[in-house]
Design a protein around this motif. Structure first.
Motif, PDB file in Angstrom:
ATOM      1  N   GLN A  70      20.193 -50.641  19.395  1.00 23.77           N
ATOM      2  CA  GLN A  70      21.269 -51.116  20.251  1.00 23.77           C
ATOM      3  C   GLN A  70      22.517 -50.285  19.938  1.00 23.77           C
ATOM      4  O   GLN A  70      23.085 -50.390  18.851  1.00 23.77           O
ATOM      5  CB  GLN A  70      21.558 -52.588  19.995  1.00 23.77           C
ATOM      6  N   GLY A  71      22.947 -49.469  20.880  1.00 22.62           N
ATOM      7  CA  GLY A  71      24.095 -48.607  20.605  1.00 22.62           C
ATOM      8  C   GLY A  71      23.656 -47.366  19.862  1.00 22.62           C
ATOM      9  O   GLY A  71      22.677 -46.714  20.227  1.00 22.62           O
ATOM     10  N   SER A  72      24.355 -47.047  18.780  1.00 19.74           N
ATOM     11  CA  SER A  72      24.079 -45.802  18.058  1.00 19.74           C
ATOM     12  C   SER A  72      24.033 -46.051  16.557  1.00 19.74           C
ATOM     13  O   SER A  72      24.453 -47.106  16.065  1.00 19.74           O
ATOM     14  CB  SER A  72      25.143 -44.754  18.380  1.00 19.74           C
ATOM     15  N   PHE A  73      23.530 -45.048  15.824  1.00 20.90           N
ATOM     16  CA  PHE A  73      23.461 -45.134  14.369  1.00 20.90           C
ATOM     17  C   PHE A  73      23.487 -43.722  13.800  1.00 20.90           C
ATOM     18  O   PHE A  73      23.308 -42.728  14.514  1.00 20.90           O
ATOM     19  CB  PHE A  73      22.179 -45.847  13.916  1.00 20.90           C
ATOM     20  N   SER A  74      23.686 -43.651  12.493  1.00 23.98           N
ATOM     21  CA  SER A  74      23.594 -42.370  11.800  1.00 23.98           C
ATOM     22  C   SER A  74      23.271 -42.596  10.336  1.00 23.98           C
ATOM     23  O   SER A  74      24.045 -43.223   9.618  1.00 23.98           O
ATOM     24  CB  SER A  74      24.896 -41.575  11.912  1.00 23.98           C
ATOM     25  N   VAL A  75      22.094 -42.141   9.927  1.00 21.26           N
ATOM     26  CA  VAL A  75      21.799 -41.984   8.500  1.00 21.26           C
ATOM     27  C   VAL A  75      22.158 -40.544   8.199  1.00 21.26           C
ATOM     28  O   VAL A  75      21.443 -39.620   8.555  1.00 21.26           O
ATOM     29  CB  VAL A  75      20.319 -42.285   8.191  1.00 21.26           C
ATOM     30  N   ARG A  76      23.287 -40.333   7.553  1.00 21.14           N
ATOM     31  CA  ARG A  76      23.924 -39.032   7.541  1.00 21.14           C
ATOM     32  C   ARG A  76      23.332 -38.069   6.538  1.00 21.14           C
ATOM     33  O   ARG A  76      22.874 -38.449   5.477  1.00 21.14           O
ATOM     34  CB  ARG A  76      25.420 -39.192   7.220  1.00 21.14           C
ATOM     35  N   VAL A  77      23.381 -36.798   6.929  1.00 17.77           N
ATOM     36  CA  VAL A  77      23.153 -35.695   6.011  1.00 17.77           C
ATOM     37  C   VAL A  77      24.456 -34.913   5.970  1.00 17.77           C
ATOM     38  O   VAL A  77      24.852 -34.300   6.959  1.00 17.77           O
ATOM     39  CB  VAL A  77      22.010 -34.773   6.486  1.00 17.77           C
ATOM     40  N   ASN A  78      25.151 -34.963   4.855  1.00 14.50           N
ATOM     41  CA  ASN A  78      26.403 -34.230   4.742  1.00 14.50           C
ATOM     42  C   ASN A  78      26.102 -32.765   4.468  1.00 14.50           C
ATOM     43  O   ASN A  78      25.491 -32.421   3.462  1.00 14.50           O
ATOM     44  CB  ASN A  78      27.272 -34.812   3.617  1.00 14.50           C
ATOM     45  N   THR A  79      26.506 -31.909   5.377  1.00 11.21           N
ATOM     46  CA  THR A  79      26.113 -30.503   5.332  1.00 11.21           C
ATOM     47  C   THR A  79      27.086 -29.670   4.520  1.00 11.21           C
ATOM     48  O   THR A  79      28.291 -29.704   4.751  1.00 11.21           O
ATOM     49  CB  THR A  79      26.032 -29.936   6.756  1.00 11.21           C
ATOM     50  N   GLU A  80      26.547 -28.930   3.517  1.00 11.58           N
ATOM     51  CA  GLU A  80      27.375 -27.987   2.780  1.00 11.58           C
ATOM     52  C   GLU A  80      27.636 -26.749   3.641  1.00 11.58           C
ATOM     53  O   GLU A  80      28.750 -26.269   3.744  1.00 11.58           O
ATOM     54  CB  GLU A  80      26.679 -27.596   1.476  1.00 11.58           C
ATOM     55  N   ALA A  81      26.572 -26.213   4.260  1.00 12.91           N
ATOM     56  CA  ALA A  81      26.727 -25.116   5.210  1.00 12.91           C
ATOM     57  C   ALA A  81      26.779 -25.727   6.604  1.00 12.91           C
ATOM     58  O   ALA A  81      25.957 -26.584   6.936  1.00 12.91           O
ATOM     59  CB  ALA A  81      25.557 -24.145   5.101  1.00 12.91           C
ATOM     60  N   PRO A  82      27.742 -25.363   7.431  1.00 12.08           N
ATOM     61  CA  PRO A  82      27.880 -25.978   8.748  1.00 12.08           C
ATOM     62  C   PRO A  82      26.621 -25.805   9.598  1.00 12.08           C
ATOM     63  O   PRO A  82      25.982 -24.758   9.593  1.00 12.08           O
ATOM     64  CB  PRO A  82      29.067 -25.225   9.366  1.00 12.08           C
ATOM     65  N   VAL A  83      26.260 -26.878  10.305  1.00  8.78           N
ATOM     66  CA  VAL A  83      25.178 -26.819  11.271  1.00  8.78           C
ATOM     67  C   VAL A  83      25.801 -26.536  12.632  1.00  8.78           C
ATOM     68  O   VAL A  83      26.578 -27.341  13.147  1.00  8.78           O
ATOM     69  CB  VAL A  83      24.385 -28.136  11.300  1.00  8.78           C
ATOM     70  N   ILE A  84      25.470 -25.393  13.219  1.00  6.77           N
ATOM     71  CA  ILE A  84      26.041 -25.012  14.498  1.00  6.77           C
ATOM     72  C   ILE A  84      25.159 -25.561  15.609  1.00  6.77           C
ATOM     73  O   ILE A  84      23.979 -25.211  15.707  1.00  6.77           O
ATOM     74  CB  ILE A  84      26.174 -23.477  14.630  1.00  6.77           C
ATOM     75  N   LEU A  85      25.727 -26.425  16.461  1.00  6.95           N
ATOM     76  CA  LEU A  85      24.981 -27.004  17.559  1.00  6.95           C
ATOM     77  C   LEU A  85      24.993 -26.078  18.776  1.00  6.95           C
ATOM     78  O   LEU A  85      25.680 -25.057  18.788  1.00  6.95           O
ATOM     79  CB  LEU A  85      25.575 -28.367  17.915  1.00  6.95           C
ATOM     80  N   GLU A  86      24.221 -26.465  19.791  1.00  6.46           N
ATOM     81  CA  GLU A  86      24.104 -25.624  20.979  1.00  6.46           C
ATOM     82  C   GLU A  86      25.440 -25.424  21.682  1.00  6.46           C
ATOM     83  O   GLU A  86      25.667 -24.399  22.316  1.00  6.46           O
ATOM     84  CB  GLU A  86      23.090 -26.245  21.950  1.00  6.46           C
ATOM     85  N   ASP A  87      26.339 -26.415  21.594  1.00  8.81           N
ATOM     86  CA  ASP A  87      27.640 -26.287  22.251  1.00  8.81           C
ATOM     87  C   ASP A  87      28.649 -25.535  21.396  1.00  8.81           C
ATOM     88  O   ASP A  87      29.827 -25.436  21.759  1.00  8.81           O
ATOM     89  CB  ASP A  87      28.190 -27.667  22.615  1.00  8.81           C
ATOM     90  N   GLY A  88      28.209 -25.011  20.250  1.00  2.00           N
ATOM     91  CA  GLY A  88      29.091 -24.246  19.378  1.00  2.00           C
ATOM     92  C   GLY A  88      29.842 -25.066  18.352  1.00  2.00           C
ATOM     93  O   GLY A  88      30.531 -24.503  17.496  1.00  2.00           O
ATOM     94  N   SER A  89      29.725 -26.396  18.388  1.00  2.00           N
ATOM     95  CA  SER A  89      30.422 -27.246  17.427  1.00  2.00           C
ATOM     96  C   SER A  89      29.680 -27.274  16.097  1.00  2.00           C
ATOM     97  O   SER A  89      28.488 -26.992  16.016  1.00  2.00           O
ATOM     98  CB  SER A  89      30.560 -28.667  17.980  1.00  2.00           C
ATOM     99  N   ALA A  90      30.412 -27.643  15.060  1.00  2.00           N
ATOM    100  CA  ALA A  90      29.842 -27.716  13.713  1.00  2.00           C
ATOM    101  C   ALA A  90      30.264 -29.037  13.080  1.00  2.00           C
ATOM    102  O   ALA A  90      31.303 -29.109  12.408  1.00  2.00           O
ATOM    103  CB  ALA A  90      30.298 -26.533  12.867  1.00  2.00           C
ATOM    104  N   PRO A  91      29.513 -30.127  13.294  1.00  2.00           N
ATOM    105  CA  PRO A  91      29.908 -31.429  12.759  1.00  2.00           C
ATOM    106  C   PRO A  91      29.867 -31.460  11.240  1.00  2.00           C
ATOM    107  O   PRO A  91      29.143 -30.699  10.603  1.00  2.00           O
ATOM    108  CB  PRO A  91      28.866 -32.379  13.365  1.00  2.00           C
ATOM    109  N   ASP A  92      30.670 -32.368  10.676  1.00  4.48           N
ATOM    110  CA  ASP A  92      30.706 -32.521   9.224  1.00  4.48           C
ATOM    111  C   ASP A  92      29.472 -33.237   8.699  1.00  4.48           C
ATOM    112  O   ASP A  92      29.100 -33.062   7.542  1.00  4.48           O
ATOM    113  CB  ASP A  92      31.964 -33.300   8.815  1.00  4.48           C
ATOM    114  N   SER A  93      28.856 -34.065   9.514  1.00  2.00           N
ATOM    115  CA  SER A  93      27.618 -34.724   9.125  1.00  2.00           C
ATOM    116  C   SER A  93      26.721 -34.860  10.343  1.00  2.00           C
ATOM    117  O   SER A  93      27.206 -34.983  11.477  1.00  2.00           O
ATOM    118  CB  SER A  93      27.881 -36.109   8.511  1.00  2.00           C
TER     119      SER A  93
END
Length: 429
Positions: free
Chosen positions: A231-254
């Motif tokens: 229901q809605g959203s969730f996140s079991v986070r992985v905190n990234t030391e090296a940025p993960v670059i997404l398809e839209d060019g963004s690099a989220p912190d987790s």
């Protein structure tokens, strides 16, 4: 004299965590062979099989188990009649066939607060490649009936039906394996020539052998299977030391924790943590004495004394989420007193919206009491109501789900969940 061989062909159903004792990359690195492929040592397989035999094969006496797997005490020792090879990947496998990830762990106190200095990380692996292990039994005719027919054959049927689990944190969903077993036997001296041409470690050696059929499994505890809808959203986070670059060019912190197929997962460690914390919270609200809290902690494998290790009697599977879609949310950290944005505290979280998954909870026979059974039932009801949440940002409306189906030892209990009947687990053990 006789020789009997069993080939175990195993496929991973969840991430495998078999530590090598090294900590060059993480606090617990995987055990790797010369090709760079993870493997399971034969000693680990022997330990799992011996424990399983003691719990599930009543026809096999303690004396026969000691004869099969060997015995060491202060007064005496005996050799094992079983030789077990390491479980390794196919000959054609290479390191590129295995995805190795790093996962984080943190110890929480009874209030759900992190314990300082108790953060750690470890390696896990996922692969679609099978693992092969071979068991070789050697003995005289008089031992054949007791050890093989009444022991190993029954054990192999049990394995083919329910699979095996290896490595660390198996009570939290790690290391689950689906297993198929093939059997080949030799009588001496009649089969000496055939045996000399037989290479048990070659993958094709068991092509013309007998497939071991799965045996009927007796219910030995409490098995709960839950179908979930996010229901809605969730996140079991992985905190990234090296940025993960997404398809839209963004690099989220987790980013959400995902499996090798890119699907988000809720690990069994997360489920165990939120269920234990919720059950303890309900205990405190009822004003129950501390003895019940200590018993509940022991059910979940929480040690009472420094250096004491207790095996959890309750197991939680890893939940893979199917369907849904990811999205990013950028925000500022807020000062807890002034509610004003904090300088240089802009961060982006990656959440997962919607989807469905399954959770399995199993409890060993006679390891849970009546109060704990009712606490677990109430927690499952609260899971359906969205009062038991999981993952990051649970305090701001994330990590809610509903129960769309539930069975207890194969019996449908969804009606009791929807009617908020907290007694639906009673009488099942």
């Amino acid at each position: 004299m006789k020789k009997v061989y069993y080939q175990l062909k195993m496929y991973q159903k969840s991430p495998l965590r078999v530590g090598s004792g090294d900590n060059e990359i993480t606090d617990s690195d995987l055990m790797i062979d010369g090709r760079g492929c993870p493997f399971i040592p034969g000693s680990s397989i022997a330990g799992v099989l011996r424990d399983l035999a003691a719990r599930t094969i009543p026809e096999l006496s303690e004396k026969d188990r000691n004869s099969l797997f060997g015995y060491v005490s202060a007064e005496e020792l005996s050799d094992s009649h079983v030789v077990i090879s390491d479980a390794v990947g196919p000959e054609r496998a290479s390191a590129s066939d295995y995805r190795i990830d790093v996962r984080d762990g943190i110890r929480l106190d009874e209030w759900g607060i992190t314990v300082p200095g108790n953060k750690y990380d470890f390696q896990v692996t996922e692969t679609t490649q099978p693992y092969y292990s071979v068991l070789e039994w050697t003995g005289e005719d008089e031992l054949y009936q007791a050890e093989v027919v009444n022991g190993l054959d029954l054990l192999m049927k049990s394995i083919a039906a329910s699979g095996l689990s290896f490595g660390a944190r198996t009570t939290r969903g790690y290391g689950r394996m689906q297993v198929s077993v093939k059997r080949k036997s030799f009588d001496f001296p009649a089969d000496i020539r055939e045996w000399l041409d037989f290479d048990p470690l070659a993958e094709g050696s068991f092509e013309e052998s007998t497939e071991v059929e799965a045996g009927l499994q007796e219910t030995t505890g409490l098995n709960i299977h839950v179908n979930l809808k996010i229901q809605g959203s969730f996140s079991v986070r992985v905190n990234t030391e090296a940025p993960v670059i997404l398809e839209d060019g963004s690099a989220p912190d987790s980013v959400p924790l995902c499996n090798s197929e890119g699907k988000p997962v809720i690990p069994g460690t997360s489920w165990a943590g939120v269920f234990r914390h919720h059950m303890l919270a309900v205990l405190r609200q009822t004003g129950t004495d501390r003895a019940h809290a200590a018993e509940l902690n022991r059910l979940f494998g929480m040690e009472e004394n420094e250096g004491e290790h207790i095996r959890s009697a309750i197991r939680f599977s890893e939940t893979v989420i199917h369907g849904g879609t990811p999205y990013s949310l950028t925000r500022n950290a807020v000062d807890r007193f002034t509610q004003a944005p904090r300088n240089a505290a802009l961060f982006t979280d990656r959440f997962w919206q919607g989807g469905r998954g399954e959770l399995e909870i199993t409890i060993e026979r006679r390891k849970i009491n009546k109060i704990q059974t009712q606490l677990l039932a109430a927690s499952l009801i609260d899971l359906d109501l969205g009062l038991l949440t999981f993952g990051g940002a649970a305090g701001t409306g994330h990590g809610r789900c509903t129960v769309t189906g539930i069975t207890v030892n194969g019996q449908d209990r969804i009606r009791e969940i929807k009617e908020k009947n907290s007694h639906f687990l009673e009488g099942t053990l």
